[in-house]
Design a protein around this motif. Structure first.
Motif, mmCIF file in Angstrom:
data_model
loop_
_atom_site.group_PDB
_atom_site.id
_atom_site.type_symbol
_atom_site.label_atom_id
_atom_site.label_comp_id
_atom_site.label_asym_id
_atom_site.label_seq_id
_atom_site.Cartn_x
_atom_site.Cartn_y
_atom_site.Cartn_z
ATOM 1 N N LYS A 82 -10.990 -71.080 -2.433
ATOM 2 C CA LYS A 82 -9.798 -71.821 -2.841
ATOM 3 C C LYS A 82 -8.527 -71.086 -2.442
ATOM 4 O O LYS A 82 -7.545 -71.701 -2.010
ATOM 5 C CB LYS A 82 -9.819 -72.046 -4.351
ATOM 6 N N GLN A 85 -8.125 -71.508 1.342
ATOM 7 C CA GLN A 85 -7.727 -72.882 1.646
ATOM 8 C C GLN A 85 -6.269 -73.131 1.278
ATOM 9 O O GLN A 85 -5.516 -73.745 2.039
ATOM 10 C CB GLN A 85 -8.633 -73.860 0.898
ATOM 11 N N ALA A 86 -5.877 -72.650 0.114
ATOM 12 C CA ALA A 86 -4.500 -72.840 -0.342
ATOM 13 C C ALA A 86 -3.513 -72.134 0.588
ATOM 14 O O ALA A 86 -2.433 -72.660 0.883
ATOM 15 C CB ALA A 86 -4.343 -72.324 -1.765
ATOM 16 N N PHE A 88 -3.844 -71.464 3.852
ATOM 17 C CA PHE A 88 -3.692 -72.167 5.119
ATOM 18 C C PHE A 88 -3.030 -73.532 4.940
ATOM 19 O O PHE A 88 -2.290 -73.989 5.813
ATOM 20 C CB PHE A 88 -5.042 -72.305 5.825
ATOM 21 N N GLN A 89 -3.279 -74.191 3.823
ATOM 22 C CA GLN A 89 -2.603 -75.458 3.559
ATOM 23 C C GLN A 89 -1.095 -75.245 3.424
ATOM 24 O O GLN A 89 -0.286 -76.030 3.937
ATOM 25 C CB GLN A 89 -3.169 -76.108 2.295
ATOM 26 N N LYS A 90 -0.737 -74.171 2.716
ATOM 27 C CA LYS A 90 0.673 -73.838 2.536
ATOM 28 C C LYS A 90 1.318 -73.486 3.883
ATOM 29 O O LYS A 90 2.445 -73.913 4.183
ATOM 30 C CB LYS A 90 0.802 -72.663 1.569
ATOM 31 N N LYS A 91 0.572 -72.736 4.698
ATOM 32 C CA LYS A 91 1.095 -72.340 5.994
ATOM 33 C C LYS A 91 1.278 -73.557 6.903
ATOM 34 O O LYS A 91 2.301 -73.687 7.586
ATOM 35 C CB LYS A 91 0.142 -71.337 6.655
ATOM 36 N N GLN A 92 0.290 -74.461 6.908
ATOM 37 C CA GLN A 92 0.385 -75.669 7.726
ATOM 38 C C GLN A 92 1.545 -76.555 7.291
ATOM 39 O O GLN A 92 2.244 -77.141 8.119
ATOM 40 C CB GLN A 92 -0.936 -76.438 7.658
ATOM 41 N N LYS A 93 1.746 -76.665 5.970
ATOM 42 C CA LYS A 93 2.856 -77.463 5.457
ATOM 43 C C LYS A 93 4.193 -76.876 5.897
ATOM 44 O O LYS A 93 5.101 -77.613 6.307
ATOM 45 C CB LYS A 93 2.793 -77.527 3.927
#
Length: 233
Positions: A82, A85-86, A88-93
């Protein structure tokens, strides 16, 4: 999970490096396995550089050791996944937001440039918004949508950055009139054979929001081309 397997492989590389305080031992590549091992190390290192702006190798190795001997584990596997995932999600955003902001800045810059440019001497503007200057007027026929043309061209961004140039390569380009961006398709049909025009192409007649990934042309960029029409087939 693919990312966790990737990180585990990275850990192995970092562990080996950290254990050698005097640097990595230099070994020649004698066998196929040697080459494969070295190639994997290169690939992993490049992926780490591309994936992480900051990286704590000590904690990375600590996590590897804790998982290996099942002692002093600070995060359970599900929680660790988690966290990753969090991250990379934050980085992509963040990257998406930055790209959107840059794209909007490019669009605004292009609109302002074209607005000022249209009143300059020699600049003509079509209904679509394409702007052009006749640098040399030819006397031959004009291409149509069914034509194939040979041209020399030199493309730049508004700041003068050259992103593509058949002139610099020393070899003309050949293509169908409808196989290029809208600004080119329209502009080529204005040119008698033997002409040389300068085109100022609004983003909506260029690549808009979808330029080639990784290229010099960014979303919503206005483009400038010097185009010389050499042949029509």
């Amino acid at each position: 999970m693919r990312i966790m397997k990737f990180l585990s492989l990275v850990t192995l590389v970092l562990l080996v490096v950290s254990c050698n305080k005097n640097g990595v031992t230099k070994k020649p590549l004698k066998t196929e396995l040697d080459s494969v091992s070295y190639a994997i190390g290169l690939d992993v290192a490049r992926n780490v550089k591309n994936s992480f702006d900051e990286f704590d190798s000590d904690l990375f190795i600590q996590g590897f050791i804790n998982a290996s001997d099942s002692s002093d584990v600070l995060l359970e596997q599900a929680d660790a996944q988690k966290v990753v995932q969090a991250y990379f999600q934050k980085k992509q955003k963040k990257m998406a937001e930055e790209a959107q902001a840059q794209g909007e800045a490019n669009r605004v810059e292009g609109v302002a440039f074209l607005e000022a440019n249209k009143s300059k001497e020699g600049v003509q503007t079509t209904e679509s918004g394409l702007q052009y200057i006749v640098l040399k007027e030819g006397s031959g026929e004009k291409p149509t949508t069914t034509s194939k043309v040979k041209v020399h061209y030199h493309g730049t961004l508004l700041d003068g950055t050259v992103f593509d140039s058949s002139v610099d390569r020393g070899e003309p380009a050949e293509f169908g009139v409808t196989q290029v961006i809208k600004g080119w398709t329209e502009g080529l049909q204005l040119m008698p054979l033997g002409s040389k025009y300068k085109f100022f192409i609004p983003q909506e007649l260029a690549y808009g929001a979808n330029p080639r990934p990784g290229g010099a042309i960014k979303p919503y960029a206005t483009l400038i081309f010097d185009v010389e029409l050499l042949e029509i087939n």
